[in-house]
Design an enzyme around this catalytic site. Structure first.
Site, mmCIF file in Angstrom:
data_model
loop_
_atom_site.group_PDB
_atom_site.id
_atom_site.type_symbol
_atom_site.label_atom_id
_atom_site.label_comp_id
_atom_site.label_asym_id
_atom_site.label_seq_id
_atom_site.Cartn_x
_atom_site.Cartn_y
_atom_site.Cartn_z
ATOM 1 N N TYR A 39 0.812 -1.161 0.190
ATOM 2 C CA TYR A 39 -0.045 0.043 -0.069
ATOM 3 C C TYR A 39 0.946 1.270 -0.196
ATOM 4 O O TYR A 39 0.347 2.373 -0.295
ATOM 5 C CB TYR A 39 -1.079 0.087 1.261
ATOM 6 C CG TYR A 39 -1.856 -0.993 1.551
ATOM 7 C CD1 TYR A 39 -1.882 -1.812 0.321
ATOM 8 C CD2 TYR A 39 -2.735 -1.116 2.574
ATOM 9 C CE1 TYR A 39 -2.724 -3.310 0.483
ATOM 10 C CE2 TYR A 39 -3.382 -2.336 2.602
ATOM 11 C CZ TYR A 39 -3.377 -3.311 1.673
ATOM 12 O OH TYR A 39 -4.531 -4.424 1.793
ATOM 13 N N HIS A 65 1.000 -11.707 2.445
ATOM 14 C CA HIS A 65 0.035 -11.017 1.816
ATOM 15 C C HIS A 65 -0.857 -11.728 0.879
ATOM 16 O O HIS A 65 -2.031 -11.755 0.653
ATOM 17 C CB HIS A 65 0.442 -9.890 0.955
ATOM 18 C CG HIS A 65 -0.550 -8.795 0.735
ATOM 19 N ND1 HIS A 65 -0.375 -7.412 0.511
ATOM 20 C CD2 HIS A 65 -1.765 -8.876 0.597
ATOM 21 C CE1 HIS A 65 -1.374 -6.593 0.435
ATOM 22 N NE2 HIS A 65 -2.425 -7.445 0.308
#
Ligand code: NAP
Length: 287
Positions: free
Chosen positions: A61, A119
């Site tokens: 991000y 992730h």
């Protein structure tokens, strides 16, 4: 006396299973995917002001630093905030991957993170193993208080049993009324793995849905986004709603003044479209 679920508040916590000693984590977190760095910091500050005590970021991000800055500027004690981040890729060895994890911990700048996740399972069996061993090392070295995974299917979770010293405490998956992930959820429940629900608001696409509006209308103070969040909470998922709009951040923090009854839950449960309801390409079957 109020039913237990009615007594839920924004700061209600749940115990993390399997951890050494007890770790309490908030029942809801604030998501920051696609939140540009400068805006992300403002949104996190607003979320913390509203009472959120958990934030979900990731290396991918590119806003880990701003999340840490917001927590420091908020004046809230470090120990009262729960920070999650995610490891994107293996770096070629456990040592190098561990160093990549420490870089995130330093970037966030709060001394440690609370939960570090892999992730995605998409790096293949060797990559997954390397990343997990790095996270176990990070846990032992005090860089994180707990470790888990994201987007893992049942087969990836089963595979971990051959090499994991510490089992994952959480699996963060896409989970909302249109994509309820029942087989994985069932597996996680049986194995004491918490389910974190990403895209709990179905990315804002159901705010005019007649079923959701109908349920919201029956609870005079509730809005569609609050119905979607409340559905997650009442199923025991940890929703991670995201917003960069201060008014919506406050609205999403308000899923606590009402309770969905059995018929509301049944109606919402019936909206499941399985994988066809997913918004994000699913990696839960990847080799
Ligand atoms: N592990 C993974 O692979 C993965 C993947 C995706 C997401 N996540 C995590 O889960 C979090 C949530 O998922 P998400 O951000 O994809 O989706 P989401 O939370 O379901 O939806 C966010 C979207 O809904 C809008 N929104 C927020 N509140 C609203 C409201 N009250 N009314 C109408 N629209 C509203 C937001 O716009 P505004 O910002 O303009 O309000 C944004 O476009 C992420 O931020 C991230 O932390 C993890």
């Amino acid at each position: 006396m109020a039913a237990p679920e009615q007594r839920l508040t924004l700061q209600s916590t749940v115990e993390i299973p399997h951890s050494r000693g007890t770790i309490l984590r908030p029942r809801i977190g604030f998501g920051v995917y696609q939140s540009p760095p400068d805006i992300c910091k403002k949104s996190c500050l607003e979320a913390l002001r509203c009472g959120y005590r958990a934030i979900d970021t990731a290396q991918f991000y590119e806003n880990e630093k701003e999340v840490g800055e917001a927590v420091r500027e908020s004046g809230i004690l470090r120990s009262e905030v729960f920070i999650t981040t995610k490891l994107l890729l293996p770096e070629g060895s456990v040592e190098k991957t561990l160093e990549r994890c420490w870089r995130s911990v330093r970037e966030i700048g709060l001394g440690y993170v609370d939960l570090f996740l892999i992730h995605t399972p998409s790096s293949g069996p060797e990559g997954r193993r390397e990343m997990w061993l790095a996270l176990e090392n990070l846990l032992e070295e005090g860089g994180t208080r707990a470790i888990g995974v994201s987007n893992y299917g049942v087969k990836h979770l089963e595979e971990m049993k051959s090499y994991a010293t510490f089992p994952p405490v959480a699996n963060q998956i896409e989970c909302h009324v249109l994509c309820q992930q029942r087989p994985i959820v069932e597996y996680c429940r049986k194995n004491a793995i918490q389910v974190e629900a990403y895209c709990p608001l179905v990315r804002g696409t159901l705010m005019k849905n007649p079923t959701i509006l109908g349920i919201a209308a029956r609870h005079s103070t509730a809005t569609p986004s609050q119905i979607l969040i409340r559905w997650c909470l009442q199923h025991g998922f940890i929703p991670l709603p995201k917003s960069d709009n201060p008014q919506r951040i406050r609205e999403n923090a308000g899923a606590y003044s009402f309770e969905l009854d059995a018929s509301d839950m049944k109606l919402l449960d019936s909206m499941d479209l399985g994988v066809d309801g997913a918004l994000v390409p699913q990696n839960t079957d990847c080799p």
